[in-house]
Design an enzyme around this catalytic site. Sequence first.
Site, PDB file in Angstrom:
ATOM      1  CD1 TRP A 130      16.727  -6.382  15.614  1.00 25.94           C
ATOM      2  CD2 TRP A 130      17.267  -6.942  13.512  1.00 25.94           C
ATOM      3  NE1 TRP A 130      17.209  -5.256  14.995  1.00 25.94           N
ATOM      4  CE2 TRP A 130      17.539  -5.562  13.701  1.00 25.94           C
ATOM      5  CE3 TRP A 130      17.513  -7.506  12.264  1.00 25.94           C
ATOM      6  CZ2 TRP A 130      18.063  -4.755  12.693  1.00 25.94           C
ATOM      7  CZ3 TRP A 130      18.026  -6.709  11.262  1.00 25.94           C
ATOM      8  CH2 TRP A 130      18.299  -5.349  11.483  1.00 25.94           C
ATOM      9  CE  LYS A 138      14.994  -8.358  25.268  1.00 26.65           C
ATOM     10  NZ  LYS A 138      14.519  -8.502  23.865  1.00 26.65           N
ATOM     11  N   PRO A 139      15.441 -13.033  23.651  1.00 22.33           N
ATOM     12  CG  PRO A 139      13.371 -13.890  22.909  1.00 22.33           C
ATOM     13  CD  PRO A 139      14.180 -13.611  24.161  1.00 22.33           C
ATOM     14  CB  VAL A 160      27.887   1.223  20.280  1.00 22.95           C
ATOM     15  CG1 VAL A 160      28.754   1.962  21.295  1.00 22.95           C
ATOM     16  CG2 VAL A 160      28.770   0.506  19.266  1.00 22.95           C
ATOM     17  N   GLY A 172      28.685  -2.991  17.226  1.00 20.91           N
ATOM     18  CA  GLY A 172      28.541  -2.675  15.803  1.00 20.91           C
ATOM     19  C   GLY A 172      29.843  -2.689  15.030  1.00 20.91           C
ATOM     20  CD  GLU A 213      26.306  -1.075  13.121  1.00 22.13           C
ATOM     21  OE1 GLU A 213      25.784  -0.752  14.201  1.00 22.13           O
ATOM     22  OE2 GLU A 213      26.762  -2.210  12.901  1.00 22.13           O
ATOM     23  CE  LYS A 242      39.468   1.377  16.028  1.00 19.25           C
ATOM     24  NZ  LYS A 242      39.927   2.399  15.069  1.00 19.25           N
ATOM     25  N   GLY A 302      33.526  -3.873  20.625  1.00 19.64           N
ATOM     26  CA  GLY A 302      33.201  -4.855  21.653  1.00 19.64           C
ATOM     27  C   GLY A 302      34.327  -5.263  22.555  1.00 19.64           C
TER      28      GLY A 302
HETATM   29  P1  NAP Z   1      19.970  -3.531  20.028  1.00 23.27           P
HETATM   30  O1  NAP Z   1      18.870  -2.576  19.847  1.00 23.27           O
HETATM   31  O2  NAP Z   1      21.175  -3.109  20.775  1.00 23.27           O
HETATM   32  O3  NAP Z   1      19.309  -4.805  20.743  1.00 23.27           O
HETATM   33  C1  NAP Z   1      20.017  -6.011  20.975  1.00 23.27           C
HETATM   34  C2  NAP Z   1      19.313  -6.794  22.071  1.00 23.27           C
HETATM   35  O4  NAP Z   1      19.376  -6.064  23.305  1.00 23.27           O
HETATM   36  C3  NAP Z   1      17.825  -7.010  21.815  1.00 23.27           C
HETATM   37  O5  NAP Z   1      17.439  -8.263  22.318  1.00 23.27           O
HETATM   38  C4  NAP Z   1      17.207  -5.888  22.617  1.00 23.27           C
HETATM   39  O6  NAP Z   1      15.875  -6.089  22.960  1.00 23.27           O
HETATM   40  C5  NAP Z   1      18.083  -5.906  23.840  1.00 23.27           C
HETATM   41  N1  NAP Z   1      18.039  -4.678  24.632  1.00 23.27           N
HETATM   42  C6  NAP Z   1      17.630  -3.428  24.248  1.00 23.27           C
HETATM   43  N2  NAP Z   1      17.759  -2.558  25.277  1.00 23.27           N
HETATM   44  C7  NAP Z   1      18.258  -3.263  26.328  1.00 23.27           C
HETATM   45  C8  NAP Z   1      18.625  -2.926  27.671  1.00 23.27           C
HETATM   46  N3  NAP Z   1      18.520  -1.673  28.129  1.00 23.27           N
HETATM   47  N4  NAP Z   1      19.107  -3.890  28.470  1.00 23.27           N
HETATM   48  C9  NAP Z   1      19.262  -5.156  28.014  1.00 23.27           C
HETATM   49  N5  NAP Z   1      18.925  -5.548  26.758  1.00 23.27           N
HETATM   50  C10 NAP Z   1      18.441  -4.609  25.923  1.00 23.27           C
HETATM   51  O7  NAP Z   1      20.498  -4.097  18.652  1.00 23.27           O
HETATM   52  P2  NAP Z   1      19.623  -4.663  17.424  1.00 23.27           P
HETATM   53  O8  NAP Z   1      18.930  -3.511  16.806  1.00 23.27           O
HETATM   54  O9  NAP Z   1      18.806  -5.818  17.863  1.00 23.27           O
HETATM   55  O10 NAP Z   1      20.790  -5.257  16.498  1.00 23.27           O
HETATM   56  C11 NAP Z   1      21.566  -4.476  15.665  1.00 23.27           C
HETATM   57  C12 NAP Z   1      22.928  -4.165  16.274  1.00 23.27           C
HETATM   58  O11 NAP Z   1      23.596  -5.364  16.655  1.00 23.27           O
HETATM   59  C13 NAP Z   1      23.875  -3.480  15.321  1.00 23.27           C
HETATM   60  O12 NAP Z   1      24.558  -2.431  15.944  1.00 23.27           O
HETATM   61  C14 NAP Z   1      24.855  -4.583  14.951  1.00 23.27           C
HETATM   62  O13 NAP Z   1      26.103  -4.134  14.498  1.00 23.27           O
HETATM   63  C15 NAP Z   1      24.947  -5.353  16.199  1.00 23.27           C
HETATM   64  N6  NAP Z   1      25.428  -6.716  15.953  1.00 23.27           N
HETATM   65  C16 NAP Z   1      26.696  -7.050  16.353  1.00 23.27           C
HETATM   66  C17 NAP Z   1      27.188  -8.323  16.121  1.00 23.27           C
HETATM   67  C18 NAP Z   1      28.578  -8.715  16.560  1.00 23.27           C
HETATM   68  O14 NAP Z   1      28.848  -9.913  16.663  1.00 23.27           O
HETATM   69  N7  NAP Z   1      29.471  -7.775  16.813  1.00 23.27           N
HETATM   70  C19 NAP Z   1      26.389  -9.276  15.485  1.00 23.27           C
HETATM   71  C20 NAP Z   1      25.107  -8.900  15.088  1.00 23.27           C
HETATM   72  C21 NAP Z   1      24.642  -7.615  15.339  1.00 23.27           C
HETATM   73  P3  NAP Z   1      14.680  -5.520  22.033  1.00 23.27           P
HETATM   74  O15 NAP Z   1      14.800  -6.194  20.722  1.00 23.27           O
HETATM   75  O16 NAP Z   1      13.491  -5.909  22.797  1.00 23.27           O
HETATM   76  O17 NAP Z   1      14.893  -4.017  21.919  1.00 23.27           O
END
Ligand code: NAP
Length: 502
Positions: free
Chosen positions: A168, A192-193, A246, A268, A401, A471, A474
């Site tokens: 998000w 999947k948004p 992660v 993360g 994180e 690490k 990703g």
């Molecule tokens: P998240 O909870 O891991 O969710 C990311 C996406 O995955 C959402 O669309 C989520 O859906 C979906 N999802 C959740 N459970 C799933 C499952 N079992 N199978 C498939 N998809 C699933 O992360 P977030 O809270 O949205 O974002 C924050 C995290 O993203 C932080 O850790 C951040 O560091 C990381 N991030 C990394 C980067 C990068 O480029 N390295 C960039 C931005 C963010 P729902 O929303 O419906 O739960």
Amino acid sequence: MKFTDSLQTNHEQARNRFTGHTFGAVIDGETRSAADGETFAPRDPAVDEPIADVANCDATDVNDAVDAAASAFDTEWATLGGSERARLLHAWVDELRDHLEELALLETLEVGKPLAHGRADVENGLDFFEYYANVSVAQEGEYVPTGSDSHAYVRQEPYGVTGQILPWNYPILLMGWKVGAALAAGNTAVVKPPSPAPLAVIRAAQLAEGILPDGVLNVVPGSGSAVGEPLVEHSDVGKVSFTGSVPVGQQIMRTAADTVTPVTLELGGKNPFIVFPDADVEEAAATAVTGGMYNAGQSCDSATRLLVHEDVKEEFVDAYLEEIAGWEPGDPLVEGTTMGPLAYEGHRESVDDYVDVGRNEGATVLHGGGPVDEDPYADGAYYRPTVFDDVDPEMRIAQEEVFGPVQFITTFGSYEEAIEIANDVKYGLTAGISTTNPSVAHRAAADVEAGSIWINQYFGTVPGTPFGGYKQSGIGRECAQQALKEHTRTKAVNMALDEPRY
Ligand code: NAP
Ligand code: MG
């Protein structure tokens, strides 16, 4: 504090702009309800009010979207050359640009980011879509010299249907990274948004209707378990690209193992920002604050660990505290606001819990350290920018994180100690280095384990620079031509060349 009495009315008027708009699933070129008719309503975190009803999809809708994407791949997208795909992608970008204000406003409402930052996010996303549209024309092939009696060449072929799972924090920007690369490489996509912020992504896909062939770009909103999991499990999805946390990334990798589906995982970060004693300390402090507080610290690449040489710590802290005074949270719809609320209430609670963990571990709060609880802002998910001192690198607050506006300052005495602390976490996404000594800068750039290094600046991913983690941050790379490669598979073709018989 840039809070105004007009908070509630500002946000009500902004929400009203979308009254009557249908935020459904976008499948096969049309906006649909979920198969079972269910909806959910993401909330505006600035005022904790529902913004709009969104289709709450499940596996049935995922199957429909994958079928549409597979058929669009076979009959339309895979049959086009790079130039034709580029023309269609450019036409979509033009349409998105015409709706930039609307998309930025949706991001402000659903993520809470200041309007100027919502605009920046959308503009950046469009830069990536444009880059990939251009790259789609610029692809080249490979011929392998094998002698005069054979002909060998290498084809980069798309996977077909790809699953693109978004977080998000930067919805349109990350859609640009992923969907741009997937479509330019000749794949179709099922997106999947994120549930807290599905609106701008849905709207962007709706703006492709009548431009991209039906089924090339599909968006299926709904929860991670009801939509994300079936998408990863689907046997017709040839490639999954995920950005998020992660634990979810690990889960996706496990699931993808069943069908041996390749995954790109952007996870993360707990990124170091190292201030060497010969740095321009004032400049470094200003850069560090922006690096940690932009998007209310909700960035995978936020600079959260400020490692400062002991000789310049006092000077750094003074400059830092002066700078951070400009980052008090306020109404994201008011121009000039640098920090809005956090993305949702539950997330604010988790950030606040982490700050308590830091306090209990013995760290000292130098600034901030709690939610904003004055009326009328108490209803929103506002959190004060927070910085800790007296942090030991082994503490949880120094290792895990937080994903909020929380930084800490710790000192080091030697180059070796700085590198050791910088690398002593499970993550390795990005790092900042402040020094006026180019030799130290390049040595540290080599010694720090991270996918992106920023020297005397922070942030700076442009379409041509690859982005991704070392690490547990990703696997694989996004952006640049590397992302295009990640969205293709390689085929070698050898053919015997007969002696001419005439
Ligand atoms: P998240 O909870 O891991 O969710 C990311 C996406 O995955 C959402 O669309 C989520 O859906 C979906 N999802 C959740 N459970 C799933 C499952 N079992 N199978 C498939 N998809 C699933 O992360 P977030 O809270 O949205 O974002 C924050 C995290 O993203 C932080 O850790 C951040 O560091 C990381 N991030 C990394 C980067 C990068 O480029 N390295 C960039 C931005 C963010 P729902 O929303 O419906 O739960
Ligand atoms: Mg989540």
